[in-house]
Design a protein around this motif. Structure first.
Motif, PDB file in Angstrom:
ATOM      1  N   GLU A 206       0.762  -1.372   0.053  1.00  0.00           N
ATOM      2  CA  GLU A 206      -0.112   0.148  -0.072  1.00  0.00           C
ATOM      3  C   GLU A 206       0.803   1.436   0.256  1.00  0.00           C
ATOM      4  O   GLU A 206       0.589   2.201  -0.675  1.00  0.00           O
ATOM      5  CB  GLU A 206      -0.831  -0.038   1.177  1.00  0.00           C
ATOM      6  CG  GLU A 206      -1.714   1.206   1.155  1.00  0.00           C
ATOM      7  CD  GLU A 206      -2.811   1.390   2.474  1.00  0.00           C
ATOM      8  OE1 GLU A 206      -3.800   1.598   2.444  1.00  0.00           O
ATOM      9  OE2 GLU A 206      -2.121   0.732   3.753  1.00  0.00           O
ATOM     10  N   HIS A 210       0.863   4.534  -2.704  1.00  0.00           N
ATOM     11  CA  HIS A 210       0.754   5.818  -2.217  1.00  0.00           C
ATOM     12  C   HIS A 210       2.019   6.670  -3.081  1.00  0.00           C
ATOM     13  O   HIS A 210       1.857   7.890  -3.430  1.00  0.00           O
ATOM     14  CB  HIS A 210       0.988   6.143  -0.692  1.00  0.00           C
ATOM     15  CG  HIS A 210      -0.391   5.722  -0.121  1.00  0.00           C
ATOM     16  ND1 HIS A 210      -1.642   5.896  -0.742  1.00  0.00           N
ATOM     17  CD2 HIS A 210      -0.678   5.074   1.282  1.00  0.00           C
ATOM     18  CE1 HIS A 210      -2.663   5.459   0.154  1.00  0.00           C
ATOM     19  NE2 HIS A 210      -1.999   4.772   1.358  1.00  0.00           N
ATOM     20  N   GLU A 213       1.526   7.154  -6.657  1.00  0.00           N
ATOM     21  CA  GLU A 213       0.507   7.999  -6.616  1.00  0.00           C
ATOM     22  C   GLU A 213       1.268   9.633  -6.511  1.00  0.00           C
ATOM     23  O   GLU A 213       0.916  10.712  -7.423  1.00  0.00           O
ATOM     24  CB  GLU A 213      -0.699   7.982  -5.621  1.00  0.00           C
ATOM     25  CG  GLU A 213      -1.531   7.003  -6.054  1.00  0.00           C
ATOM     26  CD  GLU A 213      -2.581   6.783  -5.092  1.00  0.00           C
ATOM     27  OE1 GLU A 213      -2.824   7.896  -3.980  1.00  0.00           O
ATOM     28  OE2 GLU A 213      -3.068   5.826  -4.802  1.00  0.00           O
ATOM     29  N   TYR A 214       1.926  10.040  -5.491  1.00  0.00           N
ATOM     30  CA  TYR A 214       2.624  11.122  -5.355  1.00  0.00           C
ATOM     31  C   TYR A 214       3.540  11.503  -6.532  1.00  0.00           C
ATOM     32  O   TYR A 214       3.455  12.576  -7.053  1.00  0.00           O
ATOM     33  CB  TYR A 214       3.545  11.130  -3.959  1.00  0.00           C
ATOM     34  CG  TYR A 214       2.693  11.644  -2.811  1.00  0.00           C
ATOM     35  CD1 TYR A 214       2.061  12.752  -2.935  1.00  0.00           C
ATOM     36  CD2 TYR A 214       2.570  10.347  -1.883  1.00  0.00           C
ATOM     37  CE1 TYR A 214       1.385  13.116  -1.658  1.00  0.00           C
ATOM     38  CE2 TYR A 214       1.497  10.765  -0.700  1.00  0.00           C
ATOM     39  CZ  TYR A 214       0.965  12.197  -0.649  1.00  0.00           C
ATOM     40  OH  TYR A 214       0.620  12.640   0.610  1.00  0.00           O
TER      41      TYR A 214
END
Length: 224
Positions: A206, A210, A213-214
């Motif tokens: 996970e 993240h 995505e950043y």
């Protein structure tokens, strides 16, 4: 003479590096320790790291809350580069042993992917060998950053500094959970192995999602 480097991964001294320490080294809450850690769960003189016949030995000094290495409680343990030491709320990393690195001619002291070869009891050599990939293991491609960590951005305003600090602290805390909940497989026959439960693994996956995505957001041109 054996010289070691200890990095503080978690705790009040998080990010501090104790470089090129000559053994023996004591760690604990009192100022007299070479590695002084501000944590009330750590004993005044908690543990000692010393050289014995060319080996780096960690000894718990009958501390109140004990000492762990790679997730396992220990009273005495031979340390190897890459070992994670947990005392109180603090997490430490043995990141360098200078004698071994100099003998092998490593330019990068953070390069730790090797293990001590088994030898006879009278063999005091410090011969190391690279760990071979496990059967069926896909070899990782060359690192995107062969020169190590990229530099931090400079000249940030106060708000940007706080935002960057919060962002890095978020990921640091979650990686720390994975480190704390992983243990060394002492019965492994395929070299040194760390293992974790499924929920810990899911947290790591996970976290990578993240980060993806950043990175995508940062690299996407923003409309003015």
């Amino acid at each position: 003479m054996t010289v070691v480097t200890i990095r503080v991964l978690e705790g009040m001294e998080q990010g501090r590096i104790f470089s090129r320490l000559q053994l023996p080294v004591s760690l604990g809450r009192e100022d007299e320790n070479i590695i002084q850690l501000n944590d009330d769960r750590i004993s005044r003189f908690h543990a000692r790291i010393q050289d014995h016949s060319g080996r780096v030995i960690l000894t718990d000094l009958d501390s109140t809350n004990g000492t762990r290495v790679n997730g396992h409680p220990v009273q005495m343990r031979i340390l190897q580069i890459g070992d994670v030491i947990s005392v109180g709320r603090c997490t430490l990393l043995l990141s360098e042993r200078q004698e071994e690195i100099e003998e092998l001619g490593f330019d990068d002291p953070s390069r730790t992917r090797y293990e001590r070869l088994e030898g006879t009891p009278d063999d005091d050599s410090k011969h190391l060998d690279f760990v071979d990939p496990l059967p069926g293991h896909v070899e990782e491609p060359t690192s995107l950053f062969p020169n190590g960590l990229p530099e931090l951005p400079l000249n940030l305003n106060s708000l940007q500094q706080v935002q960057l600090s919060d962002l890095l602290s978020y990921f640091h805390e979650r990686v720390g959970r994975v480190v704390r909940h992983s243990t060394e497989d002492l019965d492994s026959t395929n070299g040194r192995m760390m293992q974790c439960d499924w929920s810990t693994w899911n947290r790591l996956v996970e976290l990578q999602a993240h980060l993806a995505e950043y990175i995508r957001h940062i690299n996407t041109p923003q409309e003015s």
